[in-house]
Design an enzyme around this catalytic site. Structure first.
Site, mmCIF file in Angstrom:
data_model
loop_
_atom_site.group_PDB
_atom_site.id
_atom_site.type_symbol
_atom_site.label_atom_id
_atom_site.label_comp_id
_atom_site.label_asym_id
_atom_site.label_seq_id
_atom_site.Cartn_x
_atom_site.Cartn_y
_atom_site.Cartn_z
ATOM 1 N N GLY A 279 -2.772 0.489 7.648
ATOM 2 C CA GLY A 279 -4.063 -0.192 7.638
ATOM 3 C C GLY A 279 -5.109 0.610 8.388
ATOM 4 O O GLY A 279 -4.854 1.108 9.489
ATOM 5 N N ILE B 39 5.300 -0.871 1.502
ATOM 6 C CA ILE B 39 6.015 -1.703 2.474
ATOM 7 C C ILE B 39 6.648 -2.898 1.779
ATOM 8 O O ILE B 39 7.797 -3.256 2.033
ATOM 9 C CB ILE B 39 5.084 -2.148 3.611
ATOM 10 C CG1 ILE B 39 4.706 -0.941 4.477
ATOM 11 C CG2 ILE B 39 5.734 -3.232 4.464
ATOM 12 C CD1 ILE B 39 3.711 -1.246 5.576
ATOM 13 N N ARG C 209 -2.613 -7.010 -5.810
ATOM 14 C CA ARG C 209 -3.986 -7.270 -6.267
ATOM 15 C C ARG C 209 -4.057 -7.343 -7.791
ATOM 16 O O ARG C 209 -4.735 -8.196 -8.354
ATOM 17 C CB ARG C 209 -4.910 -6.165 -5.742
ATOM 18 C CG ARG C 209 -6.366 -6.323 -6.163
ATOM 19 C CD ARG C 209 -7.226 -5.280 -5.490
ATOM 20 N NE ARG C 209 -6.745 -3.931 -5.789
ATOM 21 C CZ ARG C 209 -7.269 -2.831 -5.263
ATOM 22 N NH1 ARG C 209 -8.262 -2.917 -4.395
ATOM 23 N NH2 ARG C 209 -6.795 -1.639 -5.586
ATOM 24 N N ARG D 108 1.307 -5.465 -12.641
ATOM 25 C CA ARG D 108 1.903 -4.217 -13.125
ATOM 26 C C ARG D 108 3.416 -4.438 -13.207
ATOM 27 O O ARG D 108 3.905 -5.512 -12.862
ATOM 28 C CB ARG D 108 1.587 -3.049 -12.198
ATOM 29 C CG ARG D 108 2.209 -3.127 -10.809
ATOM 30 C CD ARG D 108 1.853 -1.904 -9.973
ATOM 31 N NE ARG D 108 2.628 -1.791 -8.755
ATOM 32 C CZ ARG D 108 2.352 -2.396 -7.622
ATOM 33 N NH1 ARG D 108 1.289 -3.187 -7.541
ATOM 34 N NH2 ARG D 108 3.121 -2.226 -6.549
ATOM 35 N N HIS E 182 3.145 -7.334 17.465
ATOM 36 C CA HIS E 182 2.725 -6.250 16.561
ATOM 37 C C HIS E 182 3.606 -5.016 16.749
ATOM 38 O O HIS E 182 3.124 -3.927 17.092
ATOM 39 C CB HIS E 182 1.250 -5.899 16.783
ATOM 40 C CG HIS E 182 0.636 -5.211 15.583
ATOM 41 N ND1 HIS E 182 -0.711 -5.225 15.325
ATOM 42 C CD2 HIS E 182 1.194 -4.481 14.583
ATOM 43 C CE1 HIS E 182 -0.965 -4.533 14.220
ATOM 44 N NE2 HIS E 182 0.181 -4.073 13.757
#
Length: 320
Positions: free
Chosen positions: A80, A156, A177, A180, A283
């Site tokens: 990210g 990931i 998104r 496919r 995290h």
């Protein structure tokens, strides 16, 4: 190699790992080591390739950028780069921002699976019982026969599915998104989530943070999850509406395992710490023993491509 040789014509690369610890770096470049400390190793204006220090925070990572008037590549060591995208417009024209796609696949996927298993089998409860010296057997859900929904089926997400396969899940459903076909089967579009969520026993978030995914997991999203379902977030904290999640947790209807939160770091006294049915890790999806060898390999590959003027991997934005 970290000295500032003002007469050198070799392009200069700043690296967050000592260059002598990375085998096979191209000799056509000069190297300097900077891990985010207060002093810069050279004049930032000389830096052509900036390897960003890992997990130092946006303020540190972006501090030298205004002075990097000759930078041509900004290489993150994270998948990210939402904190870095706003800086692209201030970079020299043609400078490229690259992420670290693939670097954290193994480590983050391991943690995602760990969070799923620990939450379903109530490992936190057993640890608390051990701390109290109490024997508390219980009947808990297994991952076997569960329907798992992976939201954010990039590298990931695919690595997470690879690790789910041996656990005899009833099914793994993939969402990205755009639709496919992946190696393991169809990938559904985000627009299909309202129909897919009610069937999922476990929902794993592995999506990047973008304007479209910010707040994706809102009250409506959570309301469509089945009673007793588990939400696992190894993406970014802002993908989830914290207030909406707290409402579901405090009602006891949903469970959650969160490696990322909003806000982050999660401050002392925040209600997420004490909410029922939630497991919080700080995290740590990326930082593991798997990080360093993969980071070195990524930097070596990108620097070799840069030195040979070959196409770089993982370019996510280019300054105009």
């Amino acid at each position: 190699m970290s000295a500032d040789h003002s007469g050198s014509q070799r392009p200069l690369a700043w690296l967050p790992i000592r260059p002598e610890e990375i085998d096979g770096l191209p000799e056509a470049l000069e190297y300097a080591y900077w891990d985010g400390g207060p002093d810069f190793p050279t004049d930032p204006a000389r830096c052509a390739f900036y390897g960003i220090p890992y997990m130092k925070g946006a303020a540190v990572e972006t501090r030298p950028l205004p002075a990097m008037t000759g930078v041509r590549v900004v290489q993150a060591l994270t998948a990210g780069v939402d904190d870095l995208l706003p800086e692209v417009g201030r970079l020299p024209s043609g400078a490229r921002l690259c992420n670290a796609r693939g670097l954290h696949d193994a480590s983050t996927a391991e943690l995602a699976l760990t969070l799923v298993l620990a939450s379903l089998r109530d490992v936190p409860g057993f640890v608390r019982a051990q701390d109290a010296g109490e024997w508390r057997p219980s009947f808990r859900p297994a991952l076997a026969d569960k329907s798992v929904l992976v939201v954010g089926y990039g590298s990931i997400g695919a690595a997470i599915e690879d690790r789910l396969v041996p656990f005899e899940c009833a099914r793994v459903v993939r969402v990205a998104r755009s639709p496919r076909t992946a190696a393991r089967g169809p990938v559904h579009p985000v627009t299909a989530l309202p129909e897919l969520l009610p069937d999922a026993d476990v929902v794993i978030l592995a999506t990047p943070l973008t304007p479209e995914t910010t707040g994706l997991v809102d009250a409506a999203f959570l309301a469509r999850m089945k009673d007793g379902a588990l939400l696992v977030n190894v993406a970014r904290g802002k993908v989830v509406d914290t207030g909406a999640l707290l409402t579901e947790l405090e009602s006891g209807r949903l469970l959650a395992a969160l490696d990322v939160t909003d806000p982050e770091p999660l401050p002392a006294g925040h209600p997420l710490w004490k909410a029922p049915g939630v497991l919080v890790t700080p995290h740590v999806g990326g930082p593991s023993s798997a990080f360093l060898p993969r980071a070195k390999a990524l930097l070596r590959d990108q620097l070799t491509r840069f030195a040979l003027d070959e196409p770089l991997r993982n370019v996510v934005a280019t300054a105009v």
